[in-house]
Design a protein around this motif. Structure first.
Motif: not given
Length: 156
Positions: A2, A44-45, A145
């Motif tokens: 991120i 997933s990140q 997110t």
């Protein structure tokens, strides 16, 4: 990963999300509704690490379906154990989320520290070590997110 690019601040390229369990992800040992899908999406990140003394003995069962590393830490000196854990991951690559006094050092050490205020409340000491304060873990995870929300909060 991120990535958060805030004007006037160092670019954050976070590879790890480190979370407290009780008071942050769970209340009375039970995971807070709405957190599981957000954690799965984030996994997933970013690598997710959950640290707990497992006061209620429920963390393994509650987190069984979540792609994460669960670290059960000793009940003594939890604050120091959490800080060391973040240090070993490389502080600048960590986002940490917590609420209790035992999370203060962890939030201070992380590249980005987020405090959540929920049913347990939050430690003022930990608040002073946070970069961002959220009303709930769902709000905090939703920030991750959409990193532009973080930029809007932190820009000067």
């Amino acid at each position: 990963m991120i990535t958060i690019e805030t004007p006037g601040m160092k670019k954050l390229e976070a590879e790890h999300l480190v979370l407290d369990y009780n008071g942050t992800l769970a209340i009375d040992g039970k995971i807070i509704p709405g957190t599981k899908p957000l954690l799965e999406m984030l996994s997933s990140q970013i690598n997710i690490h959950i640290l707990t003394a497992d006061t209620f003995g429920t963390s393994k069962l509650e987190l069984a379906e979540i792609n994460c590393e669960l670290e059960i830490i000793d009940k003594d000196m939890q604050d120091v154990h959490k800080e060391i854990y973040v240090d070993q991951l490389v502080q600048e690559k960590v986002i940490a989320i917590g609420n209790g006094a035992n999370d203060a050092l962890m939030l201070a050490a992380a590249g980005l520290g987020i405090l959540v205020i929920q049913k347990e409340g939050a430690s003022v000491k930990t608040l002073m070590n946070a970069d961002i304060v959220c009303n709930s873990i769902v709000d905090a995870l939703e920030l991750l997110t959409n990193p532009l929300r973080i930029v809007a909060t932190l820009r000067k």
